[in-house]
Design a protein around this motif. Structure first.
Motif, mmCIF file in Angstrom:
data_model
loop_
_atom_site.group_PDB
_atom_site.id
_atom_site.type_symbol
_atom_site.label_atom_id
_atom_site.label_comp_id
_atom_site.label_asym_id
_atom_site.label_seq_id
_atom_site.Cartn_x
_atom_site.Cartn_y
_atom_site.Cartn_z
ATOM 1 N N SER A 17 0.832 -1.204 0.000
ATOM 2 C CA SER A 17 0.000 0.000 0.000
ATOM 3 C C SER A 17 0.864 1.250 0.000
ATOM 4 O O SER A 17 2.058 1.213 0.317
ATOM 5 C CB SER A 17 -0.903 0.010 1.232
ATOM 6 O OG SER A 17 -0.136 0.246 2.401
ATOM 7 N N LEU A 18 0.242 2.354 -0.339
ATOM 8 C CA LEU A 18 0.915 3.649 -0.326
ATOM 9 C C LEU A 18 1.444 3.961 1.070
ATOM 10 O O LEU A 18 2.598 4.368 1.230
ATOM 11 C CB LEU A 18 -0.045 4.745 -0.789
ATOM 12 C CG LEU A 18 0.549 6.136 -0.899
ATOM 13 C CD1 LEU A 18 1.337 6.253 -2.193
ATOM 14 C CD2 LEU A 18 -0.522 7.186 -0.851
ATOM 15 N N ASN A 19 0.624 3.733 2.083
ATOM 16 C CA ASN A 19 1.035 4.020 3.460
ATOM 17 C C ASN A 19 2.217 3.160 3.890
ATOM 18 O O ASN A 19 3.151 3.640 4.528
ATOM 19 C CB ASN A 19 -0.134 3.825 4.429
ATOM 20 C CG ASN A 19 -1.228 4.847 4.244
ATOM 21 O OD1 ASN A 19 -1.000 5.932 3.715
ATOM 22 N ND2 ASN A 19 -2.426 4.507 4.658
ATOM 23 N N GLU A 20 2.177 1.882 3.544
ATOM 24 C CA GLU A 20 3.256 0.973 3.924
ATOM 25 C C GLU A 20 4.561 1.340 3.218
ATOM 26 O O GLU A 20 5.624 1.382 3.834
ATOM 27 C CB GLU A 20 2.868 -0.464 3.586
ATOM 28 C CG GLU A 20 3.868 -1.500 4.032
ATOM 29 C CD GLU A 20 3.452 -2.917 3.682
ATOM 30 O OE1 GLU A 20 4.261 -3.824 3.949
ATOM 31 O OE2 GLU A 20 2.351 -3.130 3.132
ATOM 32 N N LEU A 21 4.485 1.638 1.921
ATOM 33 C CA LEU A 21 5.681 2.014 1.172
ATOM 34 C C LEU A 21 6.246 3.327 1.686
ATOM 35 O O LEU A 21 7.460 3.451 1.877
ATOM 36 C CB LEU A 21 5.376 2.107 -0.327
ATOM 37 C CG LEU A 21 6.565 2.433 -1.227
ATOM 38 C CD1 LEU A 21 7.683 1.404 -1.077
ATOM 39 C CD2 LEU A 21 6.113 2.548 -2.677
ATOM 40 N N ALA A 22 5.384 4.296 1.949
ATOM 41 C CA ALA A 22 5.844 5.587 2.461
ATOM 42 C C ALA A 22 6.582 5.413 3.784
ATOM 43 O O ALA A 22 7.635 6.015 4.005
ATOM 44 C CB ALA A 22 4.664 6.543 2.633
ATOM 45 N N ALA A 23 6.043 4.574 4.661
ATOM 46 C CA ALA A 23 6.682 4.335 5.958
ATOM 47 C C ALA A 23 8.043 3.670 5.793
ATOM 48 O O ALA A 23 9.019 4.052 6.439
ATOM 49 C CB ALA A 23 5.775 3.485 6.843
ATOM 50 N N LYS A 24 8.126 2.674 4.901
ATOM 51 C CA LYS A 24 9.383 1.960 4.699
ATOM 52 C C LYS A 24 10.431 2.807 3.991
ATOM 53 O O LYS A 24 11.627 2.661 4.259
ATOM 54 C CB LYS A 24 9.136 0.667 3.914
ATOM 55 C CG LYS A 24 8.413 -0.381 4.727
ATOM 56 C CD LYS A 24 8.227 -1.669 3.953
ATOM 57 C CE LYS A 24 7.567 -2.725 4.830
ATOM 58 N NZ LYS A 24 7.465 -4.013 4.138
ATOM 59 N N VAL A 25 9.981 3.689 3.095
ATOM 60 C CA VAL A 25 10.906 4.566 2.368
ATOM 61 C C VAL A 25 11.317 5.757 3.226
ATOM 62 O O VAL A 25 12.416 6.276 3.102
ATOM 63 C CB VAL A 25 10.271 5.033 1.032
ATOM 64 C CG1 VAL A 25 11.087 6.128 0.370
ATOM 65 C CG2 VAL A 25 10.109 3.857 0.095
ATOM 66 N N GLY A 26 10.418 6.177 4.114
ATOM 67 C CA GLY A 26 10.713 7.306 4.994
ATOM 68 C C GLY A 26 10.343 8.653 4.398
ATOM 69 O O GLY A 26 11.011 9.652 4.653
ATOM 70 N N ILE A 27 9.279 8.673 3.587
ATOM 71 C CA ILE A 27 8.792 9.944 3.054
ATOM 72 C C ILE A 27 7.308 10.077 3.374
ATOM 73 O O ILE A 27 6.641 9.093 3.697
ATOM 74 C CB ILE A 27 9.023 10.084 1.531
ATOM 75 C CG1 ILE A 27 8.250 9.038 0.728
ATOM 76 C CG2 ILE A 27 10.492 10.011 1.197
ATOM 77 C CD1 ILE A 27 8.335 9.240 -0.774
ATOM 78 N N ALA A 28 6.812 11.296 3.281
ATOM 79 C CA ALA A 28 5.408 11.558 3.591
ATOM 80 C C ALA A 28 4.494 10.914 2.554
ATOM 81 O O ALA A 28 4.847 10.812 1.372
ATOM 82 C CB ALA A 28 5.157 13.065 3.626
ATOM 83 N N ASN A 29 3.322 10.485 3.007
ATOM 84 C CA ASN A 29 2.339 9.871 2.112
ATOM 85 C C ASN A 29 2.022 10.773 0.930
ATOM 86 O O ASN A 29 1.897 10.301 -0.197
ATOM 87 C CB ASN A 29 1.042 9.556 2.864
ATOM 88 C CG ASN A 29 1.194 8.449 3.856
ATOM 89 O OD1 ASN A 29 2.253 7.859 4.001
ATOM 90 N ND2 ASN A 29 0.114 8.147 4.552
ATOM 91 N N VAL A 30 1.870 12.067 1.198
ATOM 92 C CA VAL A 30 1.500 12.999 0.128
ATOM 93 C C VAL A 30 2.605 13.076 -0.926
ATOM 94 O O VAL A 30 2.320 13.149 -2.127
ATOM 95 C CB VAL A 30 1.136 14.391 0.689
ATOM 96 C CG1 VAL A 30 2.346 15.101 1.281
ATOM 97 C CG2 VAL A 30 0.486 15.252 -0.379
ATOM 98 N N ASN A 31 3.859 13.028 -0.504
ATOM 99 C CA ASN A 31 4.964 13.067 -1.468
ATOM 100 C C ASN A 31 5.010 11.789 -2.304
ATOM 101 O O ASN A 31 5.220 11.839 -3.520
ATOM 102 C CB ASN A 31 6.296 13.283 -0.761
ATOM 103 C CG ASN A 31 6.404 14.663 -0.157
ATOM 104 O OD1 ASN A 31 5.722 15.589 -0.581
ATOM 105 N ND2 ASN A 31 7.246 14.806 0.838
ATOM 106 N N LEU A 32 4.798 10.651 -1.664
ATOM 107 C CA LEU A 32 4.772 9.391 -2.402
ATOM 108 C C LEU A 32 3.568 9.350 -3.339
ATOM 109 O O LEU A 32 3.669 8.876 -4.463
ATOM 110 C CB LEU A 32 4.747 8.196 -1.451
ATOM 111 C CG LEU A 32 4.897 6.839 -2.120
ATOM 112 C CD1 LEU A 32 6.224 6.726 -2.865
ATOM 113 C CD2 LEU A 32 4.771 5.733 -1.106
ATOM 114 N N SER A 33 2.452 9.875 -2.901
ATOM 115 C CA SER A 33 1.258 9.940 -3.749
ATOM 116 C C SER A 33 1.530 10.788 -4.991
ATOM 117 O O SER A 33 1.112 10.429 -6.099
ATOM 118 C CB SER A 33 0.080 10.516 -2.968
ATOM 119 O OG SER A 33 -1.056 10.613 -3.796
#
Length: 76
Positions: A17-33
């Protein structure tokens, strides 16, 4: 733009998921989105490196170049 982002496809293939990837990458959800939807004009190599590490993929799996008429007219 001639560069197409395929992050959504890679995320679906990896079932992350977007949330899981953002957490593992260490960037904000909005930036990953924004990356996922192509609403960016640049990406840091460190971010691309982290995404590829988490998704176990190559940058070419996420980034695609598509030639357009505009690109064909450019003389280098």
């Amino acid at each position: 733009m001639a560069i197409i982002l395929r992050l959504d496809r890679m995320m679906a293939d990896r079932k992350i998921s977007l949330n899981e990837l953002a957490a593992k990458v260490g960037i904000a959800n909005v930036n990953l989105s924004n990356i996922k939807t192509g609403k960016i004009s640049a990406i840091r190599f460190s971010t691309l490196d982290a995404i590829c590490d988490v998704l176990d993929c190559q940058p070419g799996d996420i980034l695609e170049y598509k030639r357009t008429e505009k690109n064909m007219d450019i003389q280098l």
